[in-house]
Design a protein around this motif. Structure first.
Motif, short mmCIF file in Angstrom:
data_model
loop_
_atom_site.label_atom_id
_atom_site.label_comp_id
_atom_site.label_asym_id
_atom_site.label_seq_id
_atom_site.Cartn_x
_atom_site.Cartn_y
_atom_site.Cartn_z
N HIS A 1 65.21 21.80 61.67
CA HIS A 1 64.98 21.16 60.38
C HIS A 1 66.11 20.16 60.20
CE1 HIS A 1 63.24 25.26 60.06
NE2 HIS A 1 62.25 24.64 59.41
N PHE A 2 65.78 18.90 60.18
CA PHE A 2 66.73 17.80 60.27
C PHE A 2 67.30 17.49 58.88
CE2 PHE A 2 67.72 13.20 60.96
CZ PHE A 2 68.57 13.35 62.04
N GLN B 1 69.98 15.14 68.76
CA GLN B 1 69.87 13.96 69.61
C GLN B 1 69.53 14.34 71.05
OE1 GLN B 1 73.39 11.51 69.61
NE2 GLN B 1 72.34 9.74 70.44
N ILE B 2 70.23 15.34 71.57
CA ILE B 2 69.94 15.80 72.93
C ILE B 2 68.53 16.36 73.01
CG2 ILE B 2 70.56 17.52 74.68
CD1 ILE B 2 73.50 17.21 73.73
N GLY B 3 68.12 17.15 72.01
CA GLY B 3 66.78 17.71 72.01
C GLY B 3 65.70 16.65 71.96
N ILE B 4 65.93 15.60 71.17
CA ILE B 4 64.96 14.50 71.08
C ILE B 4 64.89 13.74 72.39
CG2 ILE B 4 64.57 12.24 70.00
CD1 ILE B 4 65.55 13.54 67.36
N GLU B 5 66.03 13.44 72.99
CA GLU B 5 66.04 12.71 74.26
C GLU B 5 65.32 13.48 75.36
OE1 GLU B 5 70.36 10.61 73.28
OE2 GLU B 5 70.22 12.24 74.75
N LYS B 6 65.52 14.78 75.40
CA LYS B 6 64.91 15.58 76.46
C LYS B 6 63.46 15.92 76.17
CE LYS B 6 65.56 19.68 79.31
NZ LYS B 6 66.46 20.83 79.64
N GLY B 7 63.17 16.31 74.93
CA GLY B 7 61.84 16.79 74.60
C GLY B 7 60.85 15.74 74.15
N GLY C 1 63.26 24.47 66.66
CA GLY C 1 64.41 24.67 65.78
C GLY C 1 65.71 24.30 66.47
N ALA C 2 66.43 23.30 65.95
CA ALA C 2 67.63 22.79 66.63
C ALA C 2 68.87 22.81 65.76
CB ALA C 2 67.38 21.38 67.16
N GLU D 1 75.01 28.21 68.68
CA GLU D 1 76.04 27.56 67.89
C GLU D 1 76.61 26.33 68.60
OE1 GLU D 1 78.58 30.97 67.66
OE2 GLU D 1 79.83 30.36 69.36
N ASP D 2 76.07 25.99 69.76
CA ASP D 2 76.61 24.90 70.57
C ASP D 2 75.62 23.75 70.68
OD1 ASP D 2 78.66 23.93 72.69
OD2 ASP D 2 76.70 23.77 73.67
N PRO D 3 76.07 22.49 70.52
CA PRO D 3 75.12 21.37 70.56
C PRO D 3 74.47 21.14 71.91
CG PRO D 3 77.39 20.58 70.35
CD PRO D 3 77.42 22.06 70.14
N LEU D 4 75.20 21.35 73.02
CA LEU D 4 74.60 21.14 74.33
C LEU D 4 73.53 22.18 74.62
CD1 LEU D 4 74.46 19.81 77.14
CD2 LEU D 4 76.28 21.37 77.86
N LEU D 5 73.87 23.46 74.47
CA LEU D 5 72.92 24.53 74.77
C LEU D 5 71.70 24.42 73.85
CD1 LEU D 5 72.29 27.06 76.41
CD2 LEU D 5 73.51 28.40 74.69
N THR D 6 71.94 24.19 72.56
CA THR D 6 70.83 24.06 71.62
C THR D 6 69.94 22.88 71.96
OG1 THR D 6 72.01 25.13 69.80
CG2 THR D 6 70.25 23.62 69.21
N GLY D 7 70.54 21.73 72.19
CA GLY D 7 69.74 20.54 72.48
C GLY D 7 68.92 20.67 73.75
N GLU D 8 69.54 21.18 74.80
CA GLU D 8 68.83 21.32 76.07
C GLU D 8 67.66 22.30 75.94
OE1 GLU D 8 69.06 19.74 78.86
OE2 GLU D 8 70.90 18.61 78.58
#
Length: 736
Positions: free
Chosen positions: A197-198, A228-234, A152-153, A170-177
């Motif tokens: 859910h995109f 985007q960050i979550g996809i790149e990392k995961g 869930g991102a 609530e933050d894109p960096l923390l959520t994505g990582e």
């Protein structure tokens, strides 16, 4: 130096193979080879085989229209037939953000439950969250599942959203990582994880027809950046699209989201699966949807015979169908599903998994207030434990993510309605009693319990006890939003009555997100435990008595009240009947949700922009020791901050780095963080690589960094800013 780096560094991001996957099975995660193999398989497919893996059912009796459940299916979220002739395995899917979903006990089994995603995020510990994902993936594999609907991102734009507990922050960096870390852990088991859910899925009220209004720039700088960050990392094999509309189109039928952004700008090679009941028509295939999930809860089965007929008569549809198959097969081959088949009956190390979830719970517990009362002395003679079913268990969030351990819930309260979906939204408690865990730590103490429905009874017990601990709960579920941020069932009054009777009152919160605290100045301690999972009671007790030093930091801002939020209420609450399907009660289907109010300034950024004072800021968390941060330094897009434990106990700190001024304009953006565990007097330097997108604006299809002076501050939360460093930067723009 920073400006020179931006001028010479290649900014374009690629979908690279993660190191963890290379270490496990290099030939199974070579994406180029996986795609080439997928295209070869597609060429070998017969025409009637090309719509086999593009659609599937929900193998759960009573869910939507009656369907035949195959013998090799497992009761759960989804089943996609395989093609044995070509070695393509069937896909057996389960909900899995917090553990292998319980599906109201229909499988007659059990699983290990991690804390809620917001509880996991409070650890700010990427490595630990990856361990949690690996644990979930191992249990899923042992049960025979090979696809987990995890990751869930979505950003927590409104804390009243019923699925706040399922999302990280609530933050894109923390959520994505953190989402990326969880996905990496899941897929280390040779199974596919989604990211979901995109995109811009911000509420449960009217969730299937709410229409998010947001500019492309604001979307890219917030929710889309988290994905985007979550996809790149995961590197998830699949993306699950959302129920809601985005700028007029259903998310699962959004050419802009799925084709332009996901597959175009980001060059995502995997496949897009629908959420269950989220496919409006066959046109979704041309708009980027690759697989129809849970087809019996959609208006029709679009991706079978209807799709085959389109492909037979139109070369454009035929080409698209081949691409749909190739994308699904790329995910299967890249994660090694075919080479490492998951079969039911595998062994599960329950003790090891319990240890993982207990550690996540401990690290995620946030100490919000402590006026010298915590940690509790183990010499305490009498303790009153009041409310929250604390004698029996700890609260769990409800909906498709519901996980339950052996024996099922310690308590289960029906909410409304009847039938299969009513079971998904029952209020349930894990069998992990905080009271019993406390008794194990202080067996000589007299610990007595009151349920708390009568204030006088609770106050009387509190008055004759040395310490009173009130366990307060805020239940949340998929399918329903909460109307406000108060504690339900009169618990605010209960806390006030107990505090009036005993000055040594502590409140332990088991909530899905932020709550108001009108009693805050009347109690001596407040502990946020979230929904703490299978071993939550033990984790809470260890923090209360100091066996564990609290180290959690808030991944969400706690507003003082609802008036501080961008919207005063959840959109549509005046005319939408709450239900699991998110449908209108009067037939209306026009429900705009204006996210342009805050745009990309979600959460703490909104508070910084408006100057409002929250109850507790994003990133906040106390400890039983103290820490000092040095002046940050910048070199080669890496920031470094020295952290020293200045107290008398071992403990962990989370240093945060914020952009606070950009080219003469005040900003507040988290650009880095690092968690470090230190002995008393010890120091360590935390390094944080800065993603240049966090410094940029999205303009005209590109990231743009304006020229000027950029100032960064080390901080313990989004408001408590420490020492700063500034650097001049040249203007720069680039495409993903």
């Amino acid at each position: 130096m920073l400006s020179r780096l931006l001028a010479c560094t290649a900014i374009t991001l690629t979908f690279s193979t993660p190191a963890w996957a290379e270490a496990r099975d290099a030939d199974a995660v070579d994406l180029a080879a996986a795609r080439e193999r997928a295209e070869t398989t597609v060429k070998a497919m017969k025409q009637d085989e090309k719509t086999v893996i593009t659609h599937g059912i929900m193998p759960l009796p009573g869910a939507g229209k009656a369907v035949e459940i195959p013998e090799d299916a497992i009761i759960g979220a989804g089943y996609i037939h395989g093609v044995p002739r070509l070695g393509i395995p069937a896909l057996r899917e389960t909900d899995a953000s917090l553990g292998v979903s319980w599906v109201t006990g229909a499988r007659k089994d059990y699983s290990t439950a991690l804390p809620s995603a917001v509880g996991q995020a409070s650890t700010w510990n990427d490595a630990l969250i990856e361990q949690g994902g690996a644990m979930i993936g191992a249990e899923a594999r042992a049960k025979g599942f090979n696809v987990l609907l995890a990751g869930g991102a979505n950003l927590a734009r409104d804390p009243r959203n019923g699925r706040t507990f399922e999302y990280f922050s609530e933050d894109p960096l923390l959520t994505g990582e953190l989402a990326g870390s969880a996905i990496r852990g899941v897929q280390s088991n040779h199974i596919i994880s989604t990211i979901k859910h995109f995109a811009l899925n911000g509420q449960e009220t009217g969730r299937k027809f709410v229409d998010v209004q947001i500019t492309p720039a604001a979307a890219h700088e917030s929710d889309l950046l988290a994905f985007q960050i979550g996809i790149e990392k995961g590197q998830p094999g699949s993306v699950m699209c959302a129920y809601n509309r985005v700028m007029g189109e259903q998310a699962c039928n959004s050419d802009w989201l799925l084709n332009d952004v996901l597959k175009g700008e980001w060059d995502y090679p995997g496949f897009v699966m629908s959420d269950w009941g989220a496919v409006p028509s066959i046109d979704a295939a041309m708009n980027g949807l690759d697989q129809q999930s849970g087809e019996q809860v959609d208006p029709d089965v679009f991706f079978a015979d209807k799709l085959a007929a389109k492909a037979k008569s139109d070369p454009a549809w035929a080409k698209r169908l081949d691409d749909m198959n190739a994308r699904i097969l790329t995910a299967i081959y890249a994660t090694g599903l075919d080479k490492h088949p998951a079969e039911p009956g595998g062994k599960i190390d329950w003790d090891a998994h319990a240890a993982v979830t207990e550690e996540v719970a401990r690290q995620g517990i946030v100490l919000l207030k402590n006026e010298g009362i915590l940690p509790l002395a183990k010499t305490a003679k009498s303790i009153a434990v009041i409310g929250g079913y604390a004698d029996g268990g700890v609260l769990s969030g409800a909906g498709s993510s519901q996980v339950m351990g052996e024996g099922g819930p310690a308590a289960r309260l029906p909410v409304a309605g009847s039938g299969i979906w009513a079971g998904f939204i029952s209020e349930s408690y894990h069998r992990s009693s905080p009271m019993k865990a406390m008794q194990a730590i202080v067996p000589e103490a007299s610990i007595k319990y009151r349920q708390g429905q009568y204030l006088t009874d609770a106050a009387e017990l509190a008055a004759r006890s040395e310490v009173a601990i009130v366990f307060a709960t805020q239940w949340m579920t998929e399918g329903l939003d909460v109307p406000d941020l108060s504690l339900p069932r009169g618990q605010d009054a209960l806390i006030a009555a107990v505090a009036a009777a005993n000055p040594n009152t502590i409140v332990v919160l088991e909530t899905g997100g932020p709550v108001k605290m009108p009693w805050l100045d009347k109690v001596k301690g407040v502990v946020e435990a979230w929904y703490p999972g299978t071993r939550g009671g033990e984790a809470i007790a260890s923090v209360l008595f100091g066996d564990a030093n609290p180290s959690g930091h808030l991944p969400l801002t706690f507003p003082a009240d609802e008036s501080q939020l961008p919207r005063q209420r959840i959109d549509g609450t005046d005319w939408v009947e709450p239900d699991f399907g998110g449908n209108p009660k009067d037939g209306k289907d026009d429900l705009p949700a204006n996210f342009n109010i805050e745009g990309s300034d979600v959460g703490y950024r909104w508070f910084a922009r408006t100057g409002k004072k929250p109850l507790f800021p994003f990133g906040y968390g106390l400890s039983y020791t103290s820490f000092a941060h040095g002046t940050p330094t910048l070199s080669s897009m890496t920031a470094s901050v020295a952290v020293t434990n200045t107290g008398k106990r071992q403990g962990a700190d989370v240093v945060q780095l914020y952009l606070v001024d950009r080219a003469g304009k005040a900003e507040r953006r988290l650009v880095g963080y690092g968690r470090v565990d230190l002995a008393p007097g010890a120091s360590q330097t935390v390094s944080m690589k800065i993603d240049p997108r966090l410094l940029a604006d999205w303009k005209d299809g590109k990231w743009t960094i304006p020229a000027g002076t950029y100032t960064f501050a080390a901080a313990s939360d989004a408001e408590s800013l420490g020492k700063t460093v500034s650097v001049k930067m040249k203007a720069r723009s680039w495409k993903d």
